[in-house]
Design a protein around this motif. Structure first.
Motif, PDB file in Angstrom:
ATOM      1  N   GLU A  65       0.860  -1.191   0.000  1.00  0.00           N
ATOM      2  CA  GLU A  65       0.000   0.000   0.000  1.00  0.00           C
ATOM      3  C   GLU A  65       0.895   1.240   0.000  1.00  0.00           C
ATOM      4  O   GLU A  65       1.762   1.371   0.851  1.00  0.00           O
ATOM      5  N   LYS A  66       0.650   2.147  -0.953  1.00  0.00           N
ATOM      6  CA  LYS A  66       1.552   3.312  -1.038  1.00  0.00           C
ATOM      7  C   LYS A  66       1.317   4.317   0.086  1.00  0.00           C
ATOM      8  O   LYS A  66       2.204   5.045   0.459  1.00  0.00           O
ATOM      9  N   GLY A  67       0.102   4.362   0.620  1.00  0.00           N
ATOM     10  CA  GLY A  67      -0.178   5.258   1.744  1.00  0.00           C
ATOM     11  C   GLY A  67      -0.435   4.436   2.988  1.00  0.00           C
ATOM     12  O   GLY A  67       0.402   3.655   3.410  1.00  0.00           O
ATOM     13  N   TRP A  68      -1.614   4.606   3.565  1.00  0.00           N
ATOM     14  CA  TRP A  68      -2.018   3.779   4.694  1.00  0.00           C
ATOM     15  C   TRP A  68      -3.254   2.979   4.289  1.00  0.00           C
ATOM     16  O   TRP A  68      -3.992   3.398   3.407  1.00  0.00           O
ATOM     17  N   ILE A  69      -3.489   1.836   4.932  1.00  0.00           N
ATOM     18  CA  ILE A  69      -4.586   0.969   4.499  1.00  0.00           C
ATOM     19  C   ILE A  69      -5.937   1.663   4.682  1.00  0.00           C
ATOM     20  O   ILE A  69      -6.165   2.354   5.674  1.00  0.00           O
ATOM     21  N   GLY A  70      -6.778   1.473   3.690  1.00  0.00           N
ATOM     22  CA  GLY A  70      -8.121   2.071   3.751  1.00  0.00           C
ATOM     23  C   GLY A  70      -8.129   3.578   3.567  1.00  0.00           C
ATOM     24  O   GLY A  70      -9.128   4.225   3.821  1.00  0.00           O
ATOM     25  N   GLY A  71      -7.012   4.144   3.116  1.00  0.00           N
ATOM     26  CA  GLY A  71      -6.923   5.601   2.988  1.00  0.00           C
ATOM     27  C   GLY A  71      -7.367   6.129   1.637  1.00  0.00           C
ATOM     28  O   GLY A  71      -7.441   7.329   1.425  1.00  0.00           O
ATOM     29  N   GLY A  72      -7.640   5.226   0.712  1.00  0.00           N
ATOM     30  CA  GLY A  72      -8.093   5.658  -0.615  1.00  0.00           C
ATOM     31  C   GLY A  72      -9.603   5.679  -0.668  1.00  0.00           C
ATOM     32  O   GLY A  72     -10.259   6.230   0.224  1.00  0.00           O
ATOM     33  N   ASN A  73     -10.149   5.048  -1.689  1.00  0.00           N
ATOM     34  CA  ASN A  73     -11.601   5.105  -1.867  1.00  0.00           C
ATOM     35  C   ASN A  73     -12.365   4.369  -0.762  1.00  0.00           C
ATOM     36  O   ASN A  73     -13.531   4.669  -0.513  1.00  0.00           O
ATOM     37  N   THR A  74     -11.702   3.410  -0.090  1.00  0.00           N
ATOM     38  CA  THR A  74     -12.366   2.714   1.014  1.00  0.00           C
ATOM     39  C   THR A  74     -12.786   3.706   2.092  1.00  0.00           C
ATOM     40  O   THR A  74     -13.847   3.576   2.688  1.00  0.00           O
ATOM     41  N   GLY A  75     -11.956   4.712   2.332  1.00  0.00           N
ATOM     42  CA  GLY A  75     -12.270   5.702   3.353  1.00  0.00           C
ATOM     43  C   GLY A  75     -12.969   6.934   2.799  1.00  0.00           C
ATOM     44  O   GLY A  75     -13.176   7.903   3.508  1.00  0.00           O
ATOM     45  N   ARG A  76     -13.339   6.902   1.519  1.00  0.00           N
ATOM     46  CA  ARG A  76     -13.885   8.109   0.888  1.00  0.00           C
ATOM     47  C   ARG A  76     -15.287   7.932   0.331  1.00  0.00           C
ATOM     48  O   ARG A  76     -15.862   8.856  -0.209  1.00  0.00           O
ATOM     49  N   ASN A  77     -15.838   6.739   0.415  1.00  0.00           N
ATOM     50  CA  ASN A  77     -17.136   6.496  -0.226  1.00  0.00           C
ATOM     51  C   ASN A  77     -18.276   6.798   0.739  1.00  0.00           C
ATOM     52  O   ASN A  77     -18.068   7.144   1.902  1.00  0.00           O
ATOM     53  N   THR A  78     -19.502   6.618   0.252  1.00  0.00           N
ATOM     54  CA  THR A  78     -20.670   6.915   1.097  1.00  0.00           C
ATOM     55  C   THR A  78     -21.249   5.649   1.725  1.00  0.00           C
ATOM     56  O   THR A  78     -22.387   5.645   2.187  1.00  0.00           O
ATOM     57  N   THR A  79     -20.513   4.562   1.704  1.00  0.00           N
ATOM     58  CA  THR A  79     -20.747   3.305   2.439  1.00  0.00           C
ATOM     59  C   THR A  79     -22.056   2.594   2.098  1.00  0.00           C
ATOM     60  O   THR A  79     -22.555   1.801   2.881  1.00  0.00           O
ATOM     61  N   ILE A  80     -22.609   2.873   0.923  1.00  0.00           N
ATOM     62  CA  ILE A  80     -23.886   2.241   0.573  1.00  0.00           C
ATOM     63  C   ILE A  80     -23.648   0.820   0.046  1.00  0.00           C
ATOM     64  O   ILE A  80     -22.752   0.583  -0.751  1.00  0.00           O
ATOM     65  N   ILE A  81     -24.463  -0.103   0.533  1.00  0.00           N
ATOM     66  CA  ILE A  81     -24.378  -1.508   0.111  1.00  0.00           C
ATOM     67  C   ILE A  81     -25.743  -1.924  -0.415  1.00  0.00           C
ATOM     68  O   ILE A  81     -26.762  -1.749   0.260  1.00  0.00           O
ATOM     69  N   ARG A  82     -25.757  -2.464  -1.640  1.00  0.00           N
ATOM     70  CA  ARG A  82     -27.015  -2.940  -2.222  1.00  0.00           C
ATOM     71  C   ARG A  82     -26.657  -3.918  -3.335  1.00  0.00           C
ATOM     72  O   ARG A  82     -25.486  -4.008  -3.736  1.00  0.00           O
ATOM     73  N   SER A  83     -27.646  -4.645  -3.843  1.00  0.00           N
ATOM     74  CA  SER A  83     -27.341  -5.578  -4.926  1.00  0.00           C
ATOM     75  C   SER A  83     -28.418  -5.541  -6.003  1.00  0.00           C
ATOM     76  O   SER A  83     -28.566  -6.475  -6.770  1.00  0.00           O
ATOM     77  N   ASN A  84     -29.196  -4.446  -6.051  1.00  0.00           N
ATOM     78  CA  ASN A  84     -30.316  -4.400  -6.994  1.00  0.00           C
ATOM     79  C   ASN A  84     -29.890  -3.982  -8.399  1.00  0.00           C
ATOM     80  O   ASN A  84     -30.346  -2.982  -8.930  1.00  0.00           O
ATOM     81  N   TYR A  85     -29.012  -4.765  -8.991  1.00  0.00           N
ATOM     82  CA  TYR A  85     -28.526  -4.494 -10.341  1.00  0.00           C
ATOM     83  C   TYR A  85     -29.399  -5.187 -11.378  1.00  0.00           C
ATOM     84  O   TYR A  85     -29.987  -6.234 -11.109  1.00  0.00           O
ATOM     85  N   ALA A 239      -7.645   0.628  -7.816  1.00  0.00           N
ATOM     86  CA  ALA A 239      -8.755   1.563  -8.067  1.00  0.00           C
ATOM     87  C   ALA A 239      -8.370   2.634  -9.091  1.00  0.00           C
ATOM     88  O   ALA A 239      -7.989   2.307 -10.206  1.00  0.00           O
ATOM     89  N   GLY A 240      -8.447   3.896  -8.696  1.00  0.00           N
ATOM     90  CA  GLY A 240      -8.202   4.998  -9.625  1.00  0.00           C
ATOM     91  C   GLY A 240      -6.835   4.959 -10.296  1.00  0.00           C
ATOM     92  O   GLY A 240      -6.648   5.517 -11.368  1.00  0.00           O
ATOM     93  N   HIS A 241      -5.871   4.299  -9.658  1.00  0.00           N
ATOM     94  CA  HIS A 241      -4.526   4.241 -10.220  1.00  0.00           C
ATOM     95  C   HIS A 241      -4.242   2.955 -10.994  1.00  0.00           C
ATOM     96  O   HIS A 241      -3.090   2.655 -11.299  1.00  0.00           O
ATOM     97  N   SER A 242      -5.283   2.203 -11.333  1.00  0.00           N
ATOM     98  CA  SER A 242      -5.092   0.947 -12.060  1.00  0.00           C
ATOM     99  C   SER A 242      -4.363   1.155 -13.383  1.00  0.00           C
ATOM    100  O   SER A 242      -3.480   0.381 -13.759  1.00  0.00           O
ATOM    101  N   SER A 243      -4.733   2.220 -14.098  1.00  0.00           N
ATOM    102  CA  SER A 243      -4.101   2.487 -15.395  1.00  0.00           C
ATOM    103  C   SER A 243      -2.611   2.785 -15.224  1.00  0.00           C
ATOM    104  O   SER A 243      -1.801   2.449 -16.087  1.00  0.00           O
ATOM    105  N   VAL A 244      -2.270   3.435 -14.104  1.00  0.00           N
ATOM    106  CA  VAL A 244      -0.872   3.773 -13.848  1.00  0.00           C
ATOM    107  C   VAL A 244      -0.059   2.491 -13.673  1.00  0.00           C
ATOM    108  O   VAL A 244       1.032   2.335 -14.238  1.00  0.00           O
ATOM    109  N   ILE A 245      -0.610   1.531 -12.925  1.00  0.00           N
ATOM    110  CA  ILE A 245       0.076   0.245 -12.718  1.00  0.00           C
ATOM    111  C   ILE A 245       0.110  -0.545 -14.030  1.00  0.00           C
ATOM    112  O   ILE A 245       1.130  -1.139 -14.386  1.00  0.00           O
TER     113      ILE A 245
END
Lengths: 417, 91
Positions: A65-85, A239-245
């Motif tokens: 992990e380049k920063g700290w664990i859970g410091g990217g989108n895991t700690g930035r989302n609105t925590t909604i969980i659903r499966s109605n796709y 996540a957002g840096h997938s293209s970079v990797i």
């Protein structure tokens, strides 16, 4: 479990003023070689490591992990969980995750505060009504709970919504998934980290991947800020840096990375006990246990890695929120932030091997990856361990952009992307 | 959020513009002769660079003309703006 959390451990530690709790995960230096390396210590990456160790008995693995664990989108989302796709493939994928969520706190012995408070999606025009009803039927055929609510039922379920017929986008009804809800995002990362660490996984923070070493079409290891680490299998969950990797490995992905914003208000007493999402006006709102309104805004329309986002996007969301919930008109917003989301052309994720041996990608979750965290980790671990996808993620391969067999959830997924 | 110097109208707020994605993707000359891989490359695969990126923008709430822009996606700093058909001023 060496340090099981329970009512007894809580009482025991209370006697020592809670000063003797053991560290939940270690801070090891990287070894010279691992059986597998996971790039990215967010929820998905840590879950992948956890299930690799637990279900596939691969213990000699590291999460970088380049920063700290859970410091990217895991700690930035609105925590909604659903499966109605809408589509079968997506329904299978997201409901697999939802089923794991339902027992996750027990499985991890870590309270992820999963709360099945229901997610309601509003319809504001005739097309919304048709689309949402169709999705409700599709969900039920796939065994996913979903009901259609009339305008009155919407008002009954969430009384603070303005259902007046003369607002700009009147509420014409909605759908409700009662099994859906929210969870505490940090706890998900921490719970998986603790579980993985206990099985011997090395979680290495502040370790940025600088390059991927290949020998022909086989990966040999990663160059990192802490030196070269040898491995035959690399799972990228960046996540957002997938293209970079991907670029480091000489691979191109069908992704665009954009800032997605969220904001929270000052804390208030309980006022909204569910999650309400509105596709047409792009406003999501729920209330955290601390009392803050958690509001999800939209993505910017351009590629950016700045973790900021434009003000006009937030402005548009808040306008919609104020019309739907006039009661919030005097609330103050406390914090606003952006996360970089990697969006696929079909708004569905990629959980796939690549044409480079030993290189696997789990990316493209776009604006809705948090809900899938446990399922994504489980299926990605299966894919890495067996070098073959699980039947639930077979449709989410990278080759679908060549074959044309897309899982087109744009507009179908109950949210605007 | 940033200001964009439209080559036709001058400096305006970014919210007046819409982004058309990566620039200089050339439409295949002979579409009938493309393999599926080449189509995927043309249609879907993107550089998605963290750093200097060339992209197309449209002044949607202004002159409605398209133009190109060189922008650093890691800090949103705009390095150059140039008209369609012109060569990029930066390599």
């Amino acid at each position: 479990m060496k340090n099981k959390y329970s009512i007894f451990s809580l009482i025991k530690n209370a006697f020592s003023q809670h000063e003797n709790w053991k560290q939940a995960w270690g801070d090891p230096e990287p070894k010279r070689e691992y059986e597998a390396i996971i790039i990215g210590g967010g929820g998905h990456g840590l879950a992948t490591a956890y299930y690799l160790a637990k279900k596939h008995n691969m213990r000699n693995i590291a999460v970088l992990e380049k920063g700290w664990i859970g410091g990217g989108n895991t700690g930035r989302n609105t925590t909604i969980i659903r499966s109605n796709y809408l589509w079968d493939a997506s329904a299978g994928l997201y409901d697999h995750a939802l089923k794991i969520w339902e027992n996750l706190s027990q499985e991890l012995n870590y309270n992820v505060m999963f709360s099945q408070r229901g997610v309601m999606n509003l319809a504001h025009n005739l097309q919304d009504v048709r689309d949402l009803k169709r999705r409700t039927h599709a969900n039920r055929l796939n065994g996913i709970d979903a009901v259609w609510l009339s305008t009155n039922q919407v008002k009954e379920f969430c009384p603070i919504i303005n259902t007046s017929p003369d607002i700009r986008y009147p509420v014409l009804g909605g759908t409700l998934q009662r099994r859906a809800g929210t969870a505490r995002h940090d706890a998900v990362a921490w719970g998986y980290a603790r579980g993985a660490d206990e099985m011997g996984v090395d979680i290495i923070q502040n370790c940025e991947v600088k390059g991927i070493k290949r020998n022909g079409d086989q990966v040999e290891g990663v160059e990192t800020s802490k030196g070269f680490i040898k491995t035959k299998k690399i799972g990228v969950v960046a996540a957002g840096h997938s293209s970079v990797i991907a670029n480091m490995a000489g691979l191109r992905l069908p992704l665009e990375s954009k800032p997605l914003q969220a904001l929270v208000s000052e804390p208030v007493k309980p006022i909204i006990d569910t999650v309400v999402m509105s596709n047409a006006v792009h406003a999501y709102v729920s209330q955290s246990d601390k009392g803050e309104l958690v509001i999800g805004a939209g993505t910017d329309a351009y590629v950016s890695y700045t973790q900021r986002g434009s003000h006009d996007v937030v402005e548009g969301t808040l306008k919609a929120i104020l019309e739907l919930y006039p009661i919030f008109s005097r609330m103050k917003m406390l914090r606003q932030w952006g996360g970089i989301v990697d969006i696929c052309p079909d708004a569905s994720p990629i959980i796939s091997k690549t044409n480079i041996k030993g290189l696997y990608f789990n990316c493209g979750w776009g604006t809705g990856g948090f809900k899938a965290t446990p399922g994504s980790g489980d299926l990605f671990a299966h894919t890495i361990a067996n070098n073959e996808p699980h039947e639930l993620n077979a449709a989410f391969n990278l080759n679908r952009f060549v074959s044309g067999d897309l899982v087109d959830e744009h507009g179908a997924a109950a949210v605007a992307h | 959020m940033f200001l964009i110097n439209c080559p036709y109208c001058g400096e305006r707020d970014q919210s007046e513009f819409s982004c058309g994605g990566e620039a200089h993707i050339v439409r295949p000359k002979q579409p009938t002769e493309l393999s599926d891989d080449q189509w995927a490359e043309y249609l879907f695969m993107r550089k998605n660079i963290k750093g200097i990126q060339f992209e197309r923008w449209n002044h949607a709430h202004g002159c409605r003309k398209w133009f190109n822009m060189v922008r650093d996606t890691s800090n949103d700093k705009i390095h150059a703006v140039y008209k369609m058909g012109e060569k990029p001023p930066i390599e």
